[in-house]
Design an enzyme around this catalytic site. Structure first.
Site, PDB file in Angstrom:
ATOM      1  CG  ASP A  41     -28.615  13.691  53.534  1.00  0.00           C
ATOM      2  OD1 ASP A  41     -29.003  12.525  53.806  1.00  0.00           O
ATOM      3  OD2 ASP A  41     -27.329  14.097  54.147  1.00  0.00           O
ATOM      4  CB  SER A 114     -32.925  -5.606  57.843  1.00  0.00           C
ATOM      5  OG  SER A 114     -31.794  -6.308  58.027  1.00  0.00           O
ATOM      6  CE1 TYR A 164     -29.137  -1.766  58.247  1.00  0.00           C
ATOM      7  CE2 TYR A 164     -28.764  -3.986  59.112  1.00  0.00           C
ATOM      8  CZ  TYR A 164     -29.226  -3.054  57.830  1.00  0.00           C
ATOM      9  OH  TYR A 164     -29.882  -3.791  56.810  1.00  0.00           O
ATOM     10  CE  LYS A 168     -32.569  -1.199  57.446  1.00  0.00           C
ATOM     11  NZ  LYS A 168     -33.439  -0.355  56.412  1.00  0.00           N
TER      12      LYS A 168
END
Length: 275
Positions: A41, A114, A164, A168
């Protein structure tokens, strides 16, 4: 043939990249939460340390390349977990594996960012700075605080969208800052990033709710090509960045998004240097 590490190798882009690299005759050490050579993990310090130990043991301490693909999307309920997995996971892993990449004489590393970093207008600048300052505890607290301030509708559909997109963006900036340092560039280790757009992977479909056969023209962001990407499209560019022949490209962010970023920010790149 070389020895390469691919995180997130059990599904999506990571699985496609692992398949492509193995088909080319390379040895791939896959890292994931399950169904991998190294089960770890990367969202916490203990898991990252375990992954590094296992990778070095399996590789004998020398690596030709690392593709840091593992990540989670904005549908994850914990924004704190998102920044730990998406930013601190790849950064810690690459920092620890840099000496192994140096030993190969032509180490290559590629990170998955992203296009959300530049096309989703929710970037938290304070969180960016905390991430780049390597303050994981403070970054997790900031991400959770920003999440709690989101409208109810956003919390329901994309609860960690700020974390998120921001993670990124910070990851792409880390790549550009790190790639040109002497510890990487002058040691012959190339470091680049890919910024995918709407690619049909479990992460994307789970985060957007578009289903298995979505309409590109009905997607929230522009899709100039009129089609969604496939995991194989990203795997192709991962392989190119990992090739020994890719000797004169470092610190680059490659958009593989069907033209979305270009459509939304036509004149944003290149940006002129001003006096």
């Amino acid at each position: 043939m070389g020895t390469y590490v691919i995180t997130g190798s059990a599904s999506g882009m990571g699985a496609a990249a692992a398949t492509r690299m193995r088909a080319a005759g390379h040895r791939v050490i896959g890292v994931d939460l399950r169904d991998a050579d190294v089960v770890a993990d990367l969202g916490g310090a203990e898991g990252r340390a375990h992954a590094v130990r296992e990778i070095l043991a399996l590789s004998g301490g020398t690596l030709d390349g690392v593709a840091a693909v593992a990540g989670v999307g904005p549908s994850v309920r914990s924004a704190a977990a998102v920044v730990s997995i998406n930013y601190f996971g790849p950064v810690a892993l690459l920092d620890a594996l840099r000496p192994a990449l140096e030993r190969s004489g032509a180490g290559r590393a590629v990170v998955i960012s992203s296009n959300s970093a530049s096309t989703v207008p929710v970037i938290d600048d304070e969180l960016v700075e905390l991430l780049l300052a390597s303050d994981e505890e403070a970054a997790r607290e900031r991400a959770a605080a920003a999440q709690s301030a989101l409208p109810a509708a956003t919390l329901d559909s994309a609860p960690s969208i700020v974390a998120y997109a921001t993670s990124k963006l910070a990851l792409a900036r880390w790549v550009r800052r790190t790639a040109v340092t002497p510890q990487w560039a002058r040691r012959g280790i190339l470091l680049n990033s890919i910024a995918p757009g709407a690619v049909l992977t479990p992460l994307m479909t789970g985060s957007t709710g578009v289903g298995e056969a979505p309409d590109a023209d009905g997607f929230p962001t522009p899709m100039p090509l009129g089609v969604f990407g496939e995991a194989a499209d990203i795997a192709f560019w991962i392989e190119q960045f990992l090739r020994p022949e890719a000797r004169f490209t470092t610190g680059s962010i490659l958009y593989v998004d069907g033209g979305t970023d270009a459509a939304m920010r036509t004149d944003a790149q290149p940006s002129a240097m001003r006096r």
